[in-house]
Design a protein around this motif. Structure first.
Motif, PDB file in Angstrom:
ATOM      1  N   LEU A 112       0.832  -1.206   0.000  1.00 60.03           N
ATOM      2  CA  LEU A 112       0.000   0.000   0.000  1.00 60.03           C
ATOM      3  C   LEU A 112       0.869   1.259   0.000  1.00 60.03           C
ATOM      4  N   SER A 113       1.940   1.234   0.797  1.00 61.37           N
ATOM      5  CA  SER A 113       2.872   2.369   0.827  1.00 61.37           C
ATOM      6  C   SER A 113       3.520   2.540  -0.540  1.00 61.37           C
ATOM      7  N   ALA A 114       3.953   1.427  -1.105  1.00 59.98           N
ATOM      8  CA  ALA A 114       4.613   1.475  -2.413  1.00 59.98           C
ATOM      9  C   ALA A 114       3.660   2.065  -3.447  1.00 59.98           C
ATOM     10  N   GLU A 115       2.396   1.642  -3.382  1.00 59.05           N
ATOM     11  CA  GLU A 115       1.384   2.103  -4.327  1.00 59.05           C
ATOM     12  C   GLU A 115       1.145   3.612  -4.158  1.00 59.05           C
ATOM     13  N   GLN A 116       1.097   4.065  -2.901  1.00 60.64           N
ATOM     14  CA  GLN A 116       0.831   5.484  -2.662  1.00 60.64           C
ATOM     15  C   GLN A 116       1.981   6.351  -3.203  1.00 60.64           C
ATOM     16  N   LEU A 117       3.205   5.878  -3.025  1.00 59.15           N
ATOM     17  CA  LEU A 117       4.361   6.635  -3.517  1.00 59.15           C
ATOM     18  C   LEU A 117       4.415   6.622  -5.051  1.00 59.15           C
ATOM     19  N   LYS A 118       4.123   5.468  -5.617  1.00 60.33           N
ATOM     20  CA  LYS A 118       4.122   5.365  -7.080  1.00 60.33           C
ATOM     21  C   LYS A 118       3.039   6.274  -7.655  1.00 60.33           C
ATOM     22  N   SER A 119       1.908   6.286  -6.966  1.00 59.09           N
ATOM     23  CA  SER A 119       0.791   7.101  -7.421  1.00 59.09           C
ATOM     24  C   SER A 119       1.176   8.590  -7.441  1.00 59.09           C
ATOM     25  N   LEU A 120       1.979   9.035  -6.448  1.00 60.68           N
ATOM     26  CA  LEU A 120       2.434  10.433  -6.457  1.00 60.68           C
ATOM     27  C   LEU A 120       3.335  10.681  -7.675  1.00 60.68           C
ATOM     28  N   ALA A 121       4.243   9.741  -7.927  1.00 61.89           N
ATOM     29  CA  ALA A 121       5.156   9.898  -9.075  1.00 61.89           C
ATOM     30  C   ALA A 121       4.359   9.970 -10.375  1.00 61.89           C
TER      31      ALA A 121
END
Lengths: 455, 190
Positions: free
Chosen positions: A78-87
């Motif tokens: 979920l953290s990885a997804e949230q960071l990727k989503s910002l990028a």
């Protein structure tokens, strides 16, 4: 007409007034991964553009791991997804992002001032309650929610009701072991967690004039802990020296013009404040929080107070402490030095000076998390990292880390943590964790002594 | 979004001061990129035991409180973090109105921006409502709270009252002034 610093900046940014609210133009919008995805999604759903990508800057901080500066090491999907989503969002809408690998990455309230993005006279917003930090440079800076993030994305403006003005006057010379962190904790201990609600605070007085910019940033940072959305300090020569030459600060002739444009940024007369609080810091002692909100704070040698409310009762129970105990009686096991409150280079210098040539106590785990890549780099150059590692501390990569424990950095249940962060709420540093707010100086002393003590 | 004018419901009571947004929704629920799905997270630290089982006597878990649309709380509600997830969690759980003594300024705007009402009443009034323990009618049109023979009026900024009554989209409302925004940008923000 005579005005306060706050009113001068506010009025220059009012687009229109409608009844009891003003439409404010926002000069700088800082974003991070946690409070922006729904706002980007909102733009997409309505097929709207982001109005001023050139005034919007993004960083990754809340969720980022501190064991390495890249996203590959994130175990939580979920953290990885949230960071990727910002990028992805930044790429789609043309926003400059200081990704984890960037030399400019860091906690959002570190990078604004560091990069010369946060400047005197600007209106600055961010979906984070500690945005008043930037007010230390003479900016009008405040935390907003995600709906407002979307408003600013789409229009570069947002509605706000103008708060009243409060002057917080700080006088007297600080002792060598007392810092801006102790001042703000003392203000909240004396006046409560909502004394600033409905006000914009301006900190002023001789103590503030003598204070470094880094310390001013720490002070303004915790304004929200006293209920104030805004905290600010008038820009002076120190401010100009601090901002000059930074990445985004205007250069050459533009800088001269900029200086001229902010020359009227001060409160014309203190009688203009709706309310004034004065604090004489001459005899101020290091402060330590013992409870579950920042007003539950005492002097280092003061007994914890009697139980006066059900809230006190709950707090003592949660913290596993009793009235009549003192800070030295708290069984500290963990020390955290970092956060947007105290993750700056001067904080690390103070801590390193205490730890120079010493070892941390056997019972202590001490983690140092610089606020930004630039701070880390500086700390390496100055040999501070060596001091910390030789003392037995764990040195990490930048991020919010143990301040809100959203990544893997969590204080274990019922463990007492001496922390330079800003909130001691229940569970803030991890489920059932117990936070004790203090300055980096006292946190470093605590690491060496093995308990809260000036040694 | 739905407009809000009259809400009739019994109230759930968590009469504590300084309920912070870390309690309203802890950080482990903030990793979502959506605006909905937060109902189960509301008050999680107080609502579930260490194994994740609902604590029976916590107000949100009590059978009698199910379906309530009004929450009564203490002073300085929603202090701390700016996370709008707190407002979304209250909304998802079904609370359209919070009645508290005061609010953190950021939460106050967040709740309003989701077209929900952060209503301010004094301590004595809230205590009377709790004591009465009957259906409450919150009427935003005439700014009153009534329950049985109790009737209190409350204050709210006129613009925010209007926003809730109309169910206004914030961005549309700003874009009405696009000419003025462009003029400001031409002068000060190229």
């Amino acid at each position: 007409m005579q005005k306060t610093l706050f009113d001068k900046i506010w009025e220059k940014h009012v687009i229109v007034t409608k009844d009891d609210k003003d439409l404010l133009y926002i000069d700088l919008h800082l974003i991070h991964e946690v409070t922006s995805p729904q706002a980007f999604e909102g733009l997409r759903l309505k097929n709207r553009k982001l109005r001023r990508p050139d005034r919007t800057f993004a960083t990754m901080d809340h969720n980022t791991p501190t064991i390495a500066a890249h996203r590959d090491v994130i175990s939580d999907p979920l953290s990885a997804e949230q960071l990727k989503s910002l990028a992805d969002n930044c790429a789609e809408f043309g926003v400059t992002l200081f990704d984890m690998e960037s030399q400019y990455n860091g906690i959002v309230h570190m990078i604004g001032p560091e990069l010369g993005l946060s400047l005197p006279g600007k209106t600055i917003v961010c979906g984070d309650s500690h945005t008043a930090t930037h007010g230390a440079l003479g900016a009008l800076a405040f935390g907003i929610g995600t709906s407002e993030v979307e408003d600013v994305f789409a229009t570069q403006c947002m509605w706000q009701t103008k708060p009243k003005n409060m002057g917080v006057k700080i006088v007297g010379k600080l002792s060598d072991n007392v810092f801006a962190k102790d001042i703000i904790l003392k203000l909240i201990a004396d006046n409560g967690v909502s004394f600033g609600t409905g006000y914009a605070i301006e900190y002023y007085g001789e103590t503030i004039e003598n204070m470094s910019i880094e310390e001013r940033l720490s002070l303004c940072n915790m304004s929200i802990e006293g209920g104030a959305k805004f905290g600010m300090i008038k820009p002076d020569q120190k401010t100009l020296d601090y901002i000059e030459g930074r990445l985004y600060t205007p250069k050459g002739e533009d800088f001269e013009k900029f200086k001229e444009s902010i020359s009227d940024l001060y409160t014309d007369d203190e009688s203009l404040f709706d309310k004034i609080i004065t604090l004489d810091v001459t005899d101020l002692k290091p402060q330590v929080s013992y409870g579950t909100n920042p007003s539950m704070t005492v002097d280092i040698d003061q007994e914890f107070p009697e139980i006066k409310s059900p809230e006190d009762q709950t707090a003592y129970q949660y913290m596993g402490l009793k009235p009549g105990m003192k800070a030295a009686d708290i069984p500290i096991d963990f020390v955290f030095i970092g956060s947007c409150t105290n993750g700056r280079i001067n904080d690390l210098r103070i801590a390193a000076e205490v730890m120079q040539g010493k070892k941390i106590a056997d019972n202590i785990t001490c983690v140092i998390v610089p606020g930004s890549m630039q701070v880390l780099q500086q700390a390496e150059q100055e040999g501070l990292v060596d001091v910390f590692e030789e003392a037995g501390c764990e040195m990490r990569m930048p991020g919010c880390s143990y301040c809100l424990a959203m990544n893997e950095d969590r204080v274990a249940p019922e463990t007492h943590c001496a922390s330079t962060s800003n909130r001691n709420f229940e569970g803030r540093q991890g489920e059932r964790s117990r936070t004790h707010l203090m300055s980096p100086y006292l946190a470093a002393k605590t690491a060496i002594e093995g308990r809260i003590s000036l040694g | 979004m739905d407009k809000l004018d009259i809400v009739k419901s019994k109230a759930t009571v968590i009469f504590k001061d300084n309920i912070d947004t870390d309690i309203l929704i802890p950080k482990n629920y903030l990793k979502s990129t959506k605006r909905t799905g937060f109902a189960d997270a509301l008050f999680a630290p107080w609502r579930y035991d260490e194994t994740g089982k609902p604590i029976e006597d916590f107000p949100l878990n009590q059978t009698a409180n199910q379906g309530n649309q009004i929450l009564i709380a203490g002073e300085n509600f929603g202090c701390g973090s700016s996370r709008e997830h707190a407002a979304w969690a209250l909304q998802d759980f079904g609370f359209k109105v919070v009645i508290a003594g005061s609010y953190s300024p950021i939460f106050y705007m967040n709740y309003l921006n989701n077209l929900k009402l952060p209503l301010i009443l004094g301590r004595a009034e809230r205590e009377a409502l709790i004591e009465q323990n009957s259906e409450i009618t919150v009427n935003l049109i005439d700014k009153t709270v009534t329950a049985g023979n109790l009737c209190f009026s409350f204050a709210i900024e006129n613009v925010y009252r209007e926003k809730l009554l109309k169910g206004q989209d914030g961005i549309e409302e700003i874009l009405e002034y696009i000419d003025l925004i462009e003029e400001h940008e031409r002068k000060y923000a190229k």
